[in-house]
Write a protein that holds these residues in place. Structure first.
Motif, PDB file in Angstrom:
ATOM      1  N   LEU A 322       0.839  -1.200   0.000  1.00  0.00           N
ATOM      2  CA  LEU A 322       0.000   0.000   0.000  1.00  0.00           C
ATOM      3  C   LEU A 322       0.876   1.254   0.000  1.00  0.00           C
ATOM      4  N   PRO A 323       0.521   2.268  -0.831  1.00  0.00           N
ATOM      5  CA  PRO A 323      -0.519   2.279  -1.859  1.00  0.00           C
ATOM      6  C   PRO A 323       0.034   1.767  -3.183  1.00  0.00           C
ATOM      7  N   ILE A 324      -0.836   1.167  -3.997  1.00  0.00           N
ATOM      8  CA  ILE A 324      -0.364   0.668  -5.299  1.00  0.00           C
ATOM      9  C   ILE A 324      -1.156   1.265  -6.462  1.00  0.00           C
ATOM     10  N   VAL A 325      -2.393   1.645  -6.200  1.00  0.00           N
ATOM     11  CA  VAL A 325      -3.282   2.170  -7.237  1.00  0.00           C
ATOM     12  C   VAL A 325      -4.115   3.269  -6.611  1.00  0.00           C
ATOM     13  N   SER A 326      -4.517   4.259  -7.396  1.00  0.00           N
ATOM     14  CA  SER A 326      -5.325   5.332  -6.831  1.00  0.00           C
ATOM     15  C   SER A 326      -6.205   5.951  -7.907  1.00  0.00           C
ATOM     16  N   ILE A 327      -7.324   6.510  -7.456  1.00  0.00           N
ATOM     17  CA  ILE A 327      -8.244   7.204  -8.369  1.00  0.00           C
ATOM     18  C   ILE A 327      -8.852   8.374  -7.620  1.00  0.00           C
ATOM     19  N   GLU A 328      -9.257   9.409  -8.357  1.00  0.00           N
ATOM     20  CA  GLU A 328      -9.861  10.594  -7.741  1.00  0.00           C
ATOM     21  C   GLU A 328     -11.357  10.592  -8.009  1.00  0.00           C
ATOM     22  N   ALA A 329     -12.107  11.166  -7.099  1.00  0.00           N
ATOM     23  CA  ALA A 329     -13.571  11.096  -7.140  1.00  0.00           C
ATOM     24  C   ALA A 329     -14.152  11.632  -8.443  1.00  0.00           C
ATOM     25  N   ARG A 330     -13.554  12.670  -8.996  1.00  0.00           N
ATOM     26  CA  ARG A 330     -14.107  13.254 -10.220  1.00  0.00           C
ATOM     27  C   ARG A 330     -14.151  12.234 -11.357  1.00  0.00           C
ATOM     28  N   TRP A 337     -18.686   5.271 -12.280  1.00  0.00           N
ATOM     29  CA  TRP A 337     -19.693   4.887 -11.308  1.00  0.00           C
ATOM     30  C   TRP A 337     -20.926   4.259 -11.953  1.00  0.00           C
ATOM     31  N   HIS A 338     -21.373   4.775 -13.088  1.00  0.00           N
ATOM     32  CA  HIS A 338     -22.558   4.212 -13.731  1.00  0.00           C
ATOM     33  C   HIS A 338     -22.298   2.781 -14.195  1.00  0.00           C
ATOM     34  N   LEU A 339     -21.045   2.461 -14.506  1.00  0.00           N
ATOM     35  CA  LEU A 339     -20.693   1.088 -14.886  1.00  0.00           C
ATOM     36  C   LEU A 339     -20.645   0.188 -13.654  1.00  0.00           C
ATOM     37  N   THR A 340     -20.176   0.735 -12.546  1.00  0.00           N
ATOM     38  CA  THR A 340     -20.165  -0.011 -11.284  1.00  0.00           C
ATOM     39  C   THR A 340     -21.582  -0.414 -10.892  1.00  0.00           C
ATOM     40  N   GLN A 341     -22.516   0.506 -11.044  1.00  0.00           N
ATOM     41  CA  GLN A 341     -23.904   0.231 -10.685  1.00  0.00           C
ATOM     42  C   GLN A 341     -24.505  -0.891 -11.529  1.00  0.00           C
ATOM     43  N   ARG A 342     -23.962  -1.091 -12.724  1.00  0.00           N
ATOM     44  CA  ARG A 342     -24.462  -2.151 -13.602  1.00  0.00           C
ATOM     45  C   ARG A 342     -23.768  -3.495 -13.346  1.00  0.00           C
ATOM     46  N   GLY A 343     -22.796  -3.496 -12.419  1.00  0.00           N
ATOM     47  CA  GLY A 343     -22.139  -4.745 -12.067  1.00  0.00           C
ATOM     48  C   GLY A 343     -20.804  -4.992 -12.733  1.00  0.00           C
ATOM     49  N   LYS A 344     -20.177  -3.938 -13.257  1.00  0.00           N
ATOM     50  CA  LYS A 344     -18.869  -4.133 -13.889  1.00  0.00           C
ATOM     51  C   LYS A 344     -17.770  -4.351 -12.867  1.00  0.00           C
ATOM     52  N   GLY A 345     -17.944  -3.827 -11.674  1.00  0.00           N
ATOM     53  CA  GLY A 345     -16.909  -3.851 -10.648  1.00  0.00           C
ATOM     54  C   GLY A 345     -16.632  -2.434 -10.184  1.00  0.00           C
ATOM     55  N   THR A 346     -15.689  -2.301  -9.274  1.00  0.00           N
ATOM     56  CA  THR A 346     -15.309  -0.981  -8.763  1.00  0.00           C
ATOM     57  C   THR A 346     -13.976  -0.567  -9.367  1.00  0.00           C
ATOM     58  N   CYS A 347     -13.963   0.558 -10.066  1.00  0.00           N
ATOM     59  CA  CYS A 347     -12.704   1.047 -10.645  1.00  0.00           C
ATOM     60  C   CYS A 347     -11.862   1.675  -9.533  1.00  0.00           C
ATOM     61  N   VAL A 348     -10.639   1.153  -9.349  1.00  0.00           N
ATOM     62  CA  VAL A 348      -9.775   1.656  -8.277  1.00  0.00           C
ATOM     63  C   VAL A 348      -8.610   2.487  -8.809  1.00  0.00           C
ATOM     64  N   ASP A 424      -8.646  -2.337 -17.671  1.00  0.00           N
ATOM     65  CA  ASP A 424      -9.365  -1.895 -18.872  1.00  0.00           C
ATOM     66  C   ASP A 424      -8.406  -1.276 -19.888  1.00  0.00           C
ATOM     67  N   ALA A 425      -8.944  -0.801 -21.001  1.00  0.00           N
ATOM     68  CA  ALA A 425      -8.130  -0.271 -22.096  1.00  0.00           C
ATOM     69  C   ALA A 425      -7.412   1.019 -21.712  1.00  0.00           C
ATOM     70  N   GLN A 426      -7.852   1.671 -20.633  1.00  0.00           N
ATOM     71  CA  GLN A 426      -7.201   2.902 -20.169  1.00  0.00           C
ATOM     72  C   GLN A 426      -6.193   2.630 -19.057  1.00  0.00           C
ATOM     73  N   ASN A 427      -5.827   1.361 -18.873  1.00  0.00           N
ATOM     74  CA  ASN A 427      -4.874   0.929 -17.847  1.00  0.00           C
ATOM     75  C   ASN A 427      -5.385   1.183 -16.437  1.00  0.00           C
ATOM     76  N   ARG A 428      -6.714   1.129 -16.284  1.00  0.00           N
ATOM     77  CA  ARG A 428      -7.314   1.269 -14.961  1.00  0.00           C
ATOM     78  C   ARG A 428      -7.655  -0.112 -14.420  1.00  0.00           C
ATOM     79  N   LEU A 429      -7.390  -0.288 -13.139  1.00  0.00           N
ATOM     80  CA  LEU A 429      -7.695  -1.547 -12.476  1.00  0.00           C
ATOM     81  C   LEU A 429      -9.117  -1.508 -11.923  1.00  0.00           C
ATOM     82  N   TRP A 430      -9.839  -2.606 -12.139  1.00  0.00           N
ATOM     83  CA  TRP A 430     -11.200  -2.757 -11.603  1.00  0.00           C
ATOM     84  C   TRP A 430     -11.196  -3.912 -10.618  1.00  0.00           C
ATOM     85  N   PHE A 431     -11.825  -3.682  -9.472  1.00  0.00           N
ATOM     86  CA  PHE A 431     -11.908  -4.670  -8.402  1.00  0.00           C
ATOM     87  C   PHE A 431     -13.273  -5.343  -8.450  1.00  0.00           C
ATOM     88  N   CYS A 432     -13.278  -6.687  -8.478  1.00  0.00           N
ATOM     89  CA  CYS A 432     -14.535  -7.437  -8.584  1.00  0.00           C
ATOM     90  C   CYS A 432     -14.864  -8.233  -7.327  1.00  0.00           C
TER      91      CYS A 432
END
Length: 551
Positions: A322-330, A337-348, A424-432
């Motif tokens: 820790l820390p290894i990955v980070s994201i800002e609320a904006r 967030w709209h993808l998270t609500q559909r069940g894609k996972g949480t983008c970290v 994902d294609a933008q090199n963002r990690l998603w937690f499932c």
């Protein structure tokens, strides 16, 4: 050595450097007592403790169990042990006495420093602390547990020469929360603390102009080592969800706090209070929130109580890295967030500089090394592994768990996070979800965070937990999926009505359409460090009992 050169492996040396340049600046305050220490006083007190402990026979390499409440004494004693080169053992007392005693037996401390109540605990369970050869009391016990180290160490003062550690020298043993099994002692070398300090300074831009109010006590060590003024809040750090928001907000405002680290459970309480009282936290410039997935709904509410320029960072990691990955609320609110609500996972978020993240096929057994063909591509769900300077090397006296968690590949050490996700294609990690929490059903594997997101969309659901129960058909691997729900606070609606509506939500998603069993639980069991990680194993056992003879 220049102030911005953080290559030294002992962060206690950074405190001494800060004390030279910010000598009389306030460095630490206890919100409860109003006790204030300047940076030079923190360093001097740490030196006095170090001298006293050394003269009492404590030496480099001695394992020291520290059981002192969050306070100036906790910070100064920890820095003193760093200066001595004596590894400090930190165990959350809220984990329960059985877990605590189990942890103690695995790390075998030889020195104990604690408040009188902790000494009483040691005396009651004397046989479990038989490795300890020296004890020091931090507090007035009227002589029952010896001299008060705070008074005994006050005489005289000269700078203590900080221990210069070798690359593998141990600085601390910090225990995991035990959210997926017994807590494990993580070995922290001095180099890991130094690397964490670099990332906090460079990535989150923390420095001497900042004032910190950390809900997690250890974070105050980093703040003071970076020259930031740290406010120790008046709260029980083992129960962040039970924080008194009036006290927490009062010290934020009184001391002009610019950034604060805490779990989503804490910020939910603070946020609800501020919205109710129509208060805005004008001085806060940054919030760091970690310990569990953060909902977009909480972020939207936080935006209402913060200045528009305030940054809300959500770092991702684990006790082991820790820390290894980070994201800002904006970015979350605008893009994920709209993808998270559909069940894609949480983008970290994206990896911090120098950190490498890969996704491999899911395995439950140990992996001594890797073949390149096990690495998965973009958007492919698998097991998350990480390599970098904040990755710890081993668990203490636990070879089996170390072998399960660590991999040598391509000349580098990789840590298996125990989490499932994808890049994902933008090199963002998603937690499932946690690997141990995945549910193998007759229709395929289900991942907790993805499925729970569908139920969490219901306004009367505070949170949900996917578990698997035995179906009684002789197949031990295949489970029946059960979604357990927890009501929103103050919701008075009938549970059966809410379940009917949640069932409709779930039937509309391919992730959850085959889930047929829904239960309400009065209050989810959660970890003691963040009050946010759900103990799904306990809920699974509860569900088995509730449904016995019905499935």
């Amino acid at each position: 050595m220049p102030m911005d050169d953080l290559r030294t492996d002992n962060i206690a040396s950074k405190l001494s450097e800060v004390a030279l340049t910010q000598e009389n600046d306030a460095g630490l305050i206890e919100a409860k007592t109003g006790n204030v220490l300047s940076f030079s006083q923190i360093d001097k007190r740490a030196d006095q403790y170090a001298w006293y402990l050394q003269k009492s026979g404590v030496k480099a390499g001695d394992r020291v169990m520290l059981m002192v409440k969050p306070s100036a004494d906790f910070i100064c004693l920890t820095f003193a042990l760093f200066k001595l080169g004596a590894p400090v053992i930190l165990i959350d007392p809220g984990m329960g006495y059985k877990n605590l005693l189990r942890c103690v037996s695995t790390v075998a401390p030889v020195v104990f420093i604690g408040i009188p109540m902790a000494h009483l605990f040691v005396r009651i369970f004397r046989s479990r602390f038989d490795s300890i050869r020296q004890k020091f009391c931090c507090g007035n016990s009227f002589g029952v547990f010896g001299k008060d180290i705070r008074k005994a160490s006050e005489d005289g003062y000269t700078a203590f020469p900080a221990y210069t550690p070798a690359p593998d020298d141990l600085a601390a043993i910090i225990f995991t929360t035990g959210s997926t099994g017994p807590p494990k002692g993580v070995r922290y070398e001095h180099t890991v603390f130094s690397a964490q300090l670099r990332h906090i300074k460079s990535y989150y831009k923390i420095g001497q102009a900042d004032i910190d109010q950390p809900a997690f006590p250890l974070f105050a060590l980093f703040s003071t080592a970076l020259g930031a003024y740290a406010v120790i809040p008046d709260m029980d750090p083992t129960k962040p969800a039970k924080v008194d928001p009036l006290k927490f907000v009062a010290s934020l405002e009184k001391y002009g706090v610019t950034y604060s680290f805490g779990s989503p459970a804490l910020w939910k309480v603070v946020c609800e209070y501020c919205l109710r009282e129509n208060r805005v936290l004008f001085t806060l410039q940054k919030i760091l929130m970690a310990g569990a997935p953060v909902s977009g709904d909480l972020l939207k509410k936080l935006k209402k109580i913060l200045p528009p320029t305030t940054e809300i960072h959500i770092p991702y990691g684990a006790t082991e890295s820790l820390p290894i990955v980070s994201i800002e609320a904006r970015e979350i609110l605008a893009e994920t967030w709209h993808l998270t609500q559909r069940g894609k996972g949480t983008c970290v978020g994206r990896p911090l500089p120098g950190i490498s993240i890969r996704i491999i096929e899911i395995h439950d057994e140990k992996l001594a090394t890797l073949n390149n063909d096990v690495f998965l591509g973009v958007d492919q769900i698998g097991e998350i592994i990480v390599s970098g300077d904040v990755v710890t090397k081993a668990y203490d006296n636990n070879e089996r768990e170390t072998e399960l968690a660590k991999i040598q590949h391509d000349g580098r050490l990789w840590h298996r996070m125990g989490d499932i996700g994808f890049i994902d294609a933008q090199n963002r990690l998603w937690f499932c979800g946690r690997k141990a929490h995945r549910v193998q059903t007759a229709g395929g594997v289900k991942f907790t965070i993805q499925c729970e997101a569908i139920a969490n969309n219901h306004p009367d659901v505070n949170r949900s937990a996917l578990v698997g129960i035995s179906g009684g058909r002789g197949d031990r691997m295949t489970k029946i999926p059960v979604l357990i729900l927890e009501k929103e606070h103050n919701c008075r609606r009938k549970e059966e009505d809410i379940i009917d509506e949640v069932r409709q939500y779930c039937s509309a998603s391919p992730l959850t359409k085959d889930i047929e069993i829904f239960l309400f639980h009065p209050k989810f069991p959660v970890d003691i460090r963040h009050n946010a990680k759900i103990f799904r194993e306990k809920l699974a056992k509860w569900a088995e009992t509730e449904l016995e003879g019905k499935v």
